[in-house]
Design a protein around this motif. Sequence first.
Motif, PDB file in Angstrom:
ATOM      1  N   TYR A 359      19.002 -74.321 -14.546  1.00 65.07           N
ATOM      2  CA  TYR A 359      17.672 -74.863 -14.813  1.00 65.07           C
ATOM      3  C   TYR A 359      17.674 -75.659 -16.120  1.00 65.07           C
ATOM      4  O   TYR A 359      17.146 -76.779 -16.180  1.00 65.07           O
ATOM      5  CB  TYR A 359      16.677 -73.704 -14.868  1.00 65.07           C
ATOM      6  N   VAL A 360      18.269 -75.097 -17.155  1.00 58.37           N
ATOM      7  CA  VAL A 360      18.351 -75.790 -18.448  1.00 58.37           C
ATOM      8  C   VAL A 360      19.172 -77.072 -18.317  1.00 58.37           C
ATOM      9  O   VAL A 360      18.803 -78.120 -18.868  1.00 58.37           O
ATOM     10  CB  VAL A 360      18.957 -74.867 -19.525  1.00 58.37           C
ATOM     11  N   PHE A 361      20.288 -76.989 -17.577  1.00 56.95           N
ATOM     12  CA  PHE A 361      21.091 -78.197 -17.345  1.00 56.95           C
ATOM     13  C   PHE A 361      20.257 -79.296 -16.699  1.00 56.95           C
ATOM     14  O   PHE A 361      20.312 -80.461 -17.102  1.00 56.95           O
ATOM     15  CB  PHE A 361      22.285 -77.858 -16.456  1.00 56.95           C
ATOM     16  N   ASN A 362      19.461 -78.922 -15.707  1.00 58.72           N
ATOM     17  CA  ASN A 362      18.666 -79.920 -14.997  1.00 58.72           C
ATOM     18  C   ASN A 362      17.573 -80.499 -15.889  1.00 58.72           C
ATOM     19  O   ASN A 362      17.198 -81.665 -15.751  1.00 58.72           O
ATOM     20  CB  ASN A 362      18.057 -79.298 -13.733  1.00 58.72           C
ATOM     21  N   LEU A 363      17.028 -79.679 -16.799  1.00 60.20           N
ATOM     22  CA  LEU A 363      16.044 -80.177 -17.755  1.00 60.20           C
ATOM     23  C   LEU A 363      16.641 -81.303 -18.591  1.00 60.20           C
ATOM     24  O   LEU A 363      16.012 -82.347 -18.807  1.00 60.20           O
ATOM     25  CB  LEU A 363      15.592 -79.045 -18.682  1.00 60.20           C
ATOM     26  N   VAL A 364      17.851 -81.081 -19.063  1.00 58.51           N
ATOM     27  CA  VAL A 364      18.519 -82.083 -19.900  1.00 58.51           C
ATOM     28  C   VAL A 364      18.881 -83.311 -19.078  1.00 58.51           C
ATOM     29  O   VAL A 364      18.654 -84.457 -19.501  1.00 58.51           O
ATOM     30  CB  VAL A 364      19.787 -81.479 -20.551  1.00 58.51           C
ATOM     31  N   PHE A 365      19.410 -83.086 -17.886  1.00 54.18           N
ATOM     32  CA  PHE A 365      19.821 -84.196 -17.028  1.00 54.18           C
ATOM     33  C   PHE A 365      18.627 -85.063 -16.647  1.00 54.18           C
ATOM     34  O   PHE A 365      18.725 -86.285 -16.564  1.00 54.18           O
ATOM     35  CB  PHE A 365      20.500 -83.654 -15.769  1.00 54.18           C
ATOM     36  N   ASN A 366      17.475 -84.434 -16.458  1.00 50.49           N
ATOM     37  CA  ASN A 366      16.271 -85.168 -16.094  1.00 50.49           C
ATOM     38  C   ASN A 366      15.807 -86.087 -17.209  1.00 50.49           C
ATOM     39  O   ASN A 366      15.089 -87.056 -16.964  1.00 50.49           O
ATOM     40  CB  ASN A 366      15.137 -84.198 -15.730  1.00 50.49           C
ATOM     41  N   GLY A 367      16.209 -85.793 -18.439  1.00 49.69           N
ATOM     42  CA  GLY A 367      15.878 -86.694 -19.531  1.00 49.69           C
ATOM     43  C   GLY A 367      16.548 -88.043 -19.397  1.00 49.69           C
ATOM     44  O   GLY A 367      16.087 -89.037 -19.950  1.00 49.69           O
ATOM     45  N   LEU A 368      17.646 -88.083 -18.622  1.00 48.22           N
ATOM     46  CA  LEU A 368      18.368 -89.339 -18.399  1.00 48.22           C
ATOM     47  C   LEU A 368      17.975 -89.986 -17.078  1.00 48.22           C
ATOM     48  O   LEU A 368      17.712 -91.187 -17.012  1.00 48.22           O
ATOM     49  CB  LEU A 368      19.882 -89.076 -18.401  1.00 48.22           C
ATOM     50  N   ILE A 369      17.944 -89.199 -16.006  1.00 44.81           N
ATOM     51  CA  ILE A 369      17.594 -89.711 -14.669  1.00 44.81           C
ATOM     52  C   ILE A 369      16.195 -89.202 -14.338  1.00 44.81           C
ATOM     53  O   ILE A 369      16.015 -88.096 -13.847  1.00 44.81           O
ATOM     54  CB  ILE A 369      18.606 -89.245 -13.602  1.00 44.81           C
ATOM     55  N   THR A 370      15.180 -90.012 -14.646  1.00 47.29           N
ATOM     56  CA  THR A 370      13.800 -89.561 -14.475  1.00 47.29           C
ATOM     57  C   THR A 370      13.303 -89.714 -13.045  1.00 47.29           C
ATOM     58  O   THR A 370      12.237 -89.202 -12.711  1.00 47.29           O
ATOM     59  CB  THR A 370      12.865 -90.338 -15.415  1.00 47.29           C
ATOM     60  N   SER A 371      14.040 -90.406 -12.197  1.00 43.77           N
ATOM     61  CA  SER A 371      13.660 -90.510 -10.792  1.00 43.77           C
ATOM     62  C   SER A 371      13.962 -89.192 -10.098  1.00 43.77           C
ATOM     63  O   SER A 371      15.121 -88.756 -10.047  1.00 43.77           O
ATOM     64  CB  SER A 371      14.433 -91.647 -10.113  1.00 43.77           C
ATOM     65  N   GLY A 372      12.919 -88.539  -9.563  1.00 40.41           N
ATOM     66  CA  GLY A 372      13.127 -87.254  -8.915  1.00 40.41           C
ATOM     67  C   GLY A 372      14.036 -87.338  -7.705  1.00 40.41           C
ATOM     68  O   GLY A 372      14.928 -86.509  -7.518  1.00 40.41           O
ATOM     69  N   THR A 373      13.824 -88.353  -6.865  1.00 44.32           N
ATOM     70  CA  THR A 373      14.661 -88.498  -5.673  1.00 44.32           C
ATOM     71  C   THR A 373      16.086 -88.878  -6.060  1.00 44.32           C
ATOM     72  O   THR A 373      17.048 -88.422  -5.439  1.00 44.32           O
ATOM     73  CB  THR A 373      14.065 -89.566  -4.740  1.00 44.32           C
ATOM     74  N   GLY A 374      16.213 -89.701  -7.082  1.00 45.55           N
ATOM     75  CA  GLY A 374      17.545 -90.070  -7.555  1.00 45.55           C
ATOM     76  C   GLY A 374      18.279 -88.872  -8.122  1.00 45.55           C
ATOM     77  O   GLY A 374      19.480 -88.687  -7.881  1.00 45.55           O
ATOM     78  N   GLN A 375      17.562 -88.043  -8.853  1.00 48.00           N
ATOM     79  CA  GLN A 375      18.165 -86.850  -9.411  1.00 48.00           C
ATOM     80  C   GLN A 375      18.559 -85.871  -8.310  1.00 48.00           C
ATOM     81  O   GLN A 375      19.617 -85.247  -8.364  1.00 48.00           O
ATOM     82  CB  GLN A 375      17.197 -86.185 -10.383  1.00 48.00           C
ATOM     83  N   ALA A 376      17.704 -85.750  -7.297  1.00 49.74           N
ATOM     84  CA  ALA A 376      18.021 -84.861  -6.172  1.00 49.74           C
ATOM     85  C   ALA A 376      19.317 -85.285  -5.501  1.00 49.74           C
ATOM     86  O   ALA A 376      20.144 -84.444  -5.127  1.00 49.74           O
ATOM     87  CB  ALA A 376      16.872 -84.866  -5.164  1.00 49.74           C
ATOM     88  N   ALA A 377      19.487 -86.600  -5.354  1.00 47.23           N
ATOM     89  CA  ALA A 377      20.685 -87.111  -4.683  1.00 47.23           C
ATOM     90  C   ALA A 377      21.955 -86.768  -5.448  1.00 47.23           C
ATOM     91  O   ALA A 377      23.019 -86.594  -4.850  1.00 47.23           O
ATOM     92  CB  ALA A 377      20.573 -88.630  -4.511  1.00 47.23           C
ATOM     93  N   ILE A 378      21.858 -86.650  -6.777  1.00 48.57           N
ATOM     94  CA  ILE A 378      23.032 -86.351  -7.595  1.00 48.57           C
ATOM     95  C   ILE A 378      23.223 -84.846  -7.775  1.00 48.57           C
ATOM     96  O   ILE A 378      24.319 -84.310  -7.612  1.00 48.57           O
ATOM     97  CB  ILE A 378      22.917 -87.023  -8.984  1.00 48.57           C
ATOM     98  N   VAL A 379      22.132 -84.155  -8.122  1.00 44.84           N
ATOM     99  CA  VAL A 379      22.228 -82.762  -8.552  1.00 44.84           C
ATOM    100  C   VAL A 379      22.310 -81.769  -7.391  1.00 44.84           C
ATOM    101  O   VAL A 379      23.108 -80.823  -7.427  1.00 44.84           O
ATOM    102  CB  VAL A 379      21.030 -82.404  -9.467  1.00 44.84           C
ATOM    103  N   MET A 380      21.498 -81.970  -6.359  1.00 40.66           N
ATOM    104  CA  MET A 380      21.427 -80.959  -5.294  1.00 40.66           C
ATOM    105  C   MET A 380      22.756 -80.716  -4.571  1.00 40.66           C
ATOM    106  O   MET A 380      23.077 -79.563  -4.254  1.00 40.66           O
ATOM    107  CB  MET A 380      20.326 -81.332  -4.293  1.00 40.66           C
TER     108      MET A 380
END
Length: 462
Positions: A359-380
């Motif tokens: 969860y903490v990792f994703n918080l930090v990563f979201n600071g760079l990739i603010t697109s939710g769908t874009g982040q889902a494509a990378i992180v999930m």
Amino acid sequence: MKKKRPMPDVFIILFSFMVLVLLASYIIPAGSYERTTNNGLTQVATDSFQYITAAPLNVMDLFTAIQKGLVAAAPLIFLIMMVGGVLKVIESTGAISAGIHQLISKANGRRNVLIFIFCATFSTLASVGVGANLAIAFIPIGLFLARSMKLDPIVGVAIIFLGSYAGFGAGVFDPTVTVAGQTIAELPLFSGFIYRGVIFIVFLAVTTAYICRYAKRIKQNPAHSVMGADAFDNTEATHEPGALPPFTFAHKLVLLIFAASFVFFLYGGFNFGWGITELSATFLMVGIATALIGRMSPNDFVKRLMNGASEVMYGALVVGVAAAVIVLLRQAQLIDTLVHSVASSLDGHGKIVAMELLYVFNLVFNGLITSGTGQAAIVMPIMVPIGDMLEVTRQATFITFKLGDAVTNIITPLSGTLMACLAIARVSYVEWFKFVLPLVLIWIVIGGAFVGVAVAINYGPF
């Protein structure tokens, strides 16, 4: 005077990640897990990891990955375009604007009631897919309300922008980010909505209370504003809106059909296994029904649909380019190596602590990739097998992603929506940072608590 460099565009950041993957393919060894299918879910065999030989990526791989990513993400890309187009059709009828103005008139100038109404309205809209980007268009109304209550522009931004992201964080029936994450996690679309509904209520309550408390302090002493006592001086974007638009029967019918469409899709999803294709079809039917109610000509309907689709094209393409990062990771066979590395580092921490770290990792990563769908494509694709190996339910893994995706959107300067709202209100980023930082910390703690509970109760499909 040295010219200030602009923040890098999200596409630049994503392409930088692609270059990093290219370089990593020459340094990090490839690896692979064996995979099995259980009850329709593809899972990794926990103890099957082994290093393998794989050819490093080349420059041609780097650029062909973009095309492959766009193709792989096509269902989501076209869903986003369809949602954007239909919402534009709905917005063009005036139903959303008239409904919001109606709520303003019902509040009759009561400060806390108005703050709650605006936060709840935009939170609800964001939770059902009326993207937070729409908040930009309503910032002038928020500013007018704040000024009429003798409050500062930050309150005007907060009741719109923070309200939106309180709902976005839960994503109860969000047809973009929630659908993207659950599709990758192989979950029924919109499943788990009861738990996300609880998250929605808590985030909304906390956010409303935070804004009301700040507003009360300013009301008692304007000097308590982070912008100073004369915050509204020389502010042009606070003109009073025009006459109250009528809230007609047609407007009510349009909003009712829009709300009913989610019930319709949920019924089909849970009973007939509907997915992205049927969701796109549902939105298209809502668009056509709206056009009929609004007495639009066929050509006018198509024009508005295309205008809406073009407005979300940027975000839709972010999904494809983000998917290109995963294309490269898969081609270099580095995903399983990353999963093995992260899972090994989490070994011995216990399920709850391990998921909190993700969860903490994703918080930090979201600071760079603010697109939710874009982040889902990378992180999930990385988080799902880690969650499986930790014996965490897919729904708990998804909520860990979703909450991590939401919180830092309200403070990162890489958020185009945030910076646009601040620009309209003439609020500096430093002033906003001072105002919102305590709320961000509160959201982080609440999000972490919901992650822990989801893991502890084995948060399941529904």
